[in-house]
Design an enzyme around this catalytic site. Structure first.
Site, PDB file in Angstrom:
ATOM      1  N   ASP A 227       0.682  -1.267  -0.254  1.00 33.64           N
ATOM      2  CA  ASP A 227       0.456   0.020   0.000  1.00 33.64           C
ATOM      3  C   ASP A 227       0.698   1.214   0.122  1.00 33.64           C
ATOM      4  OD1 ASP A 227      -2.394  -1.358   0.016  1.00 33.64           O
ATOM      5  OD2 ASP A 227      -2.017  -1.646   2.075  1.00 33.64           O
ATOM      6  N   LYS A 228       0.062   2.313  -0.413  1.00 31.40           N
ATOM      7  CA  LYS A 228       1.670   3.563  -0.894  1.00 31.40           C
ATOM      8  C   LYS A 228       1.873   3.713   0.981  1.00 31.40           C
ATOM      9  CE  LYS A 228       0.528   8.692  -0.658  1.00 31.40           C
ATOM     10  NZ  LYS A 228      -0.508   9.534  -1.404  1.00 31.40           N
TER      11      LYS A 228
END
Length: 321
Positions: free
Chosen positions: A139-140
């Site tokens: 995830d970011k």
């Protein structure tokens, strides 16, 4: 741009009588079944110099099977000189330590400035590999280790290893609540029924298994080590929220600040100021896709999580009996 691929093999007795698509998968294991089937359908495969475009065509011992195809490059994405923290690199794979804030792949809300754009700049030939060799994502705002394939054969082998659960990924996280012991969460994950940007435990979802153990306990939080058997979107975040221990800083899955009683102002400031999920991909282990050698890498705990853990320890010291 595209890369020309030329392959040739004689059908051995062991696969005589099999369908062409099955035979190709055994003759040329460096390429995925879906890609080989696509090459059959677009007329890129010949048997004894005759084009065969039917995957169900049977092969016989002694037949000469040849493939002349092209792999299209990822031209729609631009190369961007974005710094990468490279932990390991050879001719076949690349291992990076991803920082928080770096999106892995371009999407509707992030057309560039991603890891994929950085990979195209670092190794231009990777444009011949689908998704610039990315075989799994973080995830970011999750930090840590990712492996990237630099060639199509390496990608095919890594994807297969990932599906066979032969790649070990270990994480560390800080969650809300004091956990008494480790365990596992074995709950399927699918898209949330009403919140389309979220995943959720869903009986109709895909199987998902997360193992966890307690590394350290604090007054109202726990430091965990986790290991994934599967790789579903947001898996650790969803599973920990499901057992009512959402990760600190995870606004999407309920990780809002939950300070213990009589917490200091410094503690409260640190907890409220942690604006990402406290999750880090700390260790990655796999068989090298070409040599077969077992390799393992570790990424140190990022500075923001180190600082968070120290604040939690100080709070524990201040309130020790």
């Amino acid at each position: 741009m595209s890369e020309a691929i030329s392959l040739e093999a004689v059908v051995p007795d062991s696969i005589s009588g099999k369908r062409l698509d099955q035979a190709l998968a055994e003759l040329f294991p460096d390429y995925s079944r879906s890609r080989l089937k696509a090459w059959i359908l677009d007329g890129s495969v010949c048997i004894d110099n005759q084009v065969i475009d039917k995957p169900r065509e049977k092969v016989s011992v002694g037949m000469l099977v040849s493939v002349d195809a092209e792999i299209e490059s990822e031209e729609r994405f631009v190369a961007q000189a974005i710094p990468l923290n490279i932990v390991y690199e050879d001719d076949d794979i690349l291992v990076i330590n991803k920082p928080a804030g770096l999106v892995v792949h371009p999407g509707a809300g992030q057309p560039d400035g991603t890891l994929l754009n950085a990979l195209l700049a670092h190794h231009p030939a990777i444009d011949q590999v689908p998704r610039a060799g990315i075989v799994h994502r973080l995830d970011k705002d999750t930090t840590g280790l990712m492996v990237v394939a630099k060639t199509l054969p390496a990608q095919t082998h890594l994807v297969s290893a990932m599906q066979a659960r032969e790649i070990t990924r270990e994480y560390e996280a800080v969650c809300n609540g004091v956990m008494t012991a480790g365990g596992l969460v074995d709950e399927p994950i699918g898209r949330h029924s009403t919140k389309r940007t979220q995943m959720a435990v869903n009986p109709m979802g895909k199987p998902a298994v997360t193992h966890y153990r307690v590394a350290e306990r604090f007054r109202a939080h726990s430091h965990l080590r986790l290991r994934l058997e599967t790789g579903r979107t947001h898996q650790i975040r969803v599973h920990m929220a499901h057992i009512r221990h959402p990760l600190i800083g995870d606004a999407l899955y309920g990780g809002r600040p939950r300070p213990p009683k009589q917490a200091s102002e410094a503690f409260l400031t640190a907890l409220r100021g942690f604006k990402r999920q406290a999750l880090h991909a700390a260790q990655l282990s796999l068989h090298h896709p070409l040599s077969g050698e077992w390799l393992s890498w570790q990424a140190p705990t990022p500075d923001d999580m180190v600082a968070l853990l120290e604040v939690l320890r100080e709070d524990r010291r201040q309130h020790a009996d």
